[in-house]
Design a protein around this motif. Structure first.
Motif: not given
Length: 304
Positions: A3, A8-9, A11, A70
C-alpha cells in the motif's frame, strides 16, 4: 499487499474530483501517470475501485471501503509528522501556503516579515493565485493553508475557516482623471470609462452588473494580479478596484485617487467589503511552523 500512501492520495483526489483529468491536475501529474497510479493501486489491492462505465466515476463497494481507510491513513500520516515536529519543538523546515492576490498585497507580506523574525531558520514558500487554484493545491497537500475569499468554504464541513477582518474596497482612477474634476461622482459615471479588475472575490461581477444596469458585466482588462491592474489604471483612463491596504501606497505617491460614489445604497456599501480568511482542511493538523505563520497573520489582521 503493498500500500502506497501516494497512490491513496491519488485515489482520494479521483473520488473528490470525479474526473481523471481534473484529479491529475489537482495532484500535478500528467493524466497518463495519474491513470497508472490508480491502476497500480487497483492491481495491488486486487479489485476495481471506481466504475469507469459511470459518468460520475462512482466508487465501487470495495472502492468505498478503500476510500474510508485511505482518508484515515493519509490523515494519520500527516498528523504523525506534525506531532513529531511539535514534540521536537521544530523551528526549522519549510512552511508552504497560498494567498489570493489582494491579501498578498498587504496582510501576507507583513505577516511573513514578522514570521521570518520569529523563525529565522525556517523557509517560507507562498504562492499567489485565485481561490480555485489554491484549493486544488490544498487538496493535493502541496500547501497547508491559504488566505483568500472564504465564501465557498464557510459552510463546507471539510474545511476550517478563520475569518479575517472585512476590508472595504474602492473604485479608483489615476490622478488627473476626468472623474477627479467632478464635484460628485455617480455610479453610472464609472462606466463611461474602461474597467480594469479581477473577478475575485466573486461578488464583484454581480456588483458591477447591478451598478452598470447590465445583465452581465465584462471588464476591458481582467487579471488576477492586483498590482498589475493598478499600474494599468495609473497609466490610462481605466477605472480600477482595490482594497484600502493595496490602494494606500499609490495614494501616498500621488499616482491613484480613491473615488467616492455619492449614490451607493447601504446594501451596496456593505457588499463592497472583502470576506477573506485562513482556510485549511478539517482533519489535517497544521505543522508548528504553519501554526506560527497563522498566528502572525491573525496578529497583523487585528493590529497586535
Amino acid at each position: 499487499m503493498h500500500i502506497d500512501l501516494r497512490q491513496l492520495r491519488h485515489y482520494i483526489a479521483l473520488v473528490e474530483h470525479r474526473s481523471f483529468v481534473a484529479a491529475a491536475a489537482a495532484v500535478n501529474l500528467s493524466q497518463s501517470a495519474f491513470s497508472r497510479s490508480i491502476q497500480t493501486l487497483e492491481h495491488n489491492i486486487g479489485c476495481r475501485l471506481v466504475d469507469r462505465a459511470s459518468k460520475e466515476l462512482a466508487p465501487t463497494r470495495q472502492g468505498l471501503l478503500v476510500l474510508e481507510h485511505s482518508r484515515r491513513l493519509v490523515h494519520g500520516a500527516h498528523n504523525l509528522v506534525n506531532e513529531i515536529h511539535q514534540f521536537n519543538g521544530a523551528t526549522t523546515g519549510v512552511v508552504r501556503f497560498g494567498s489570493g492576490p489582494a491579501p498578498a498585497g498587504g496582510l501576507v507580506p507583513r505577516a511573513v516579515a514578522r514570521f521570518v523574525a520569529e523563525y529565522p531558520a525556517a523557509r517560507t514558500c507562498f504562492q499567489v493565485d485565485n481561490w480555485q487554484a489554491l484549493n486544488r493545491k490544498l487538496v493535493a497537500e502541496e500547501i497547508e493553508f491559504f488566505v483568500a475569499d472564504t465564501r465557498q468554504f464557510e459552510s463546507d464541513p471539510d474545511y476550517q475557516v478563520h475569518k479575517l477582518t472585512p476590508q472595504r474596497w474602492h473604485f479608483c482612477c489615476r490622478a488627473g482623471h476626468p472623474l477627479t474634476e467632478q464635484e460628485a461622482v455617480q455610479a453610472r459615471d464609472l462606466f463611461d470609462y474602461p474597467m480594469a479588475t479581477t473577478f475575485r472575490p466573486p461578488n464583484i461581477r454581480k456588483i458591477l452588473s447591478d451598478l452598470s444596469g447590465r445583465q452581465d458585466f465584462l471588464p476591458a482588462v481582467e487579471c488576477e494580479h492586483g498590482y498589475a491592474l493598478l499600474n494599468v489604471v495609473m497609466h490610462s483612463d481605466t477605472i480600477g478596484i482595490a482594497c484600502n491596504a493595496n490602494l494606500r501606497p499609490y495614494q501616498r505617491e500621488g499616482g491613484l485617487v480613491q473615488l467616492k460614489l455619492a449614490d451607493l445604497t447601504p446594501e451596496q456599501e456593505e457588499a463592497c467589503h472583502t470576506r477573506y480568511g485562513v482556510v485549511s482542511r478539517v482533519g489535517y493538523g497544521l505543522s508548528p511552523l504553519a501554526q506560527g505563520l497563522v498566528r502572525q497573520l491573525i496578529a497583523c489582521d487585528t493590529g497586535l
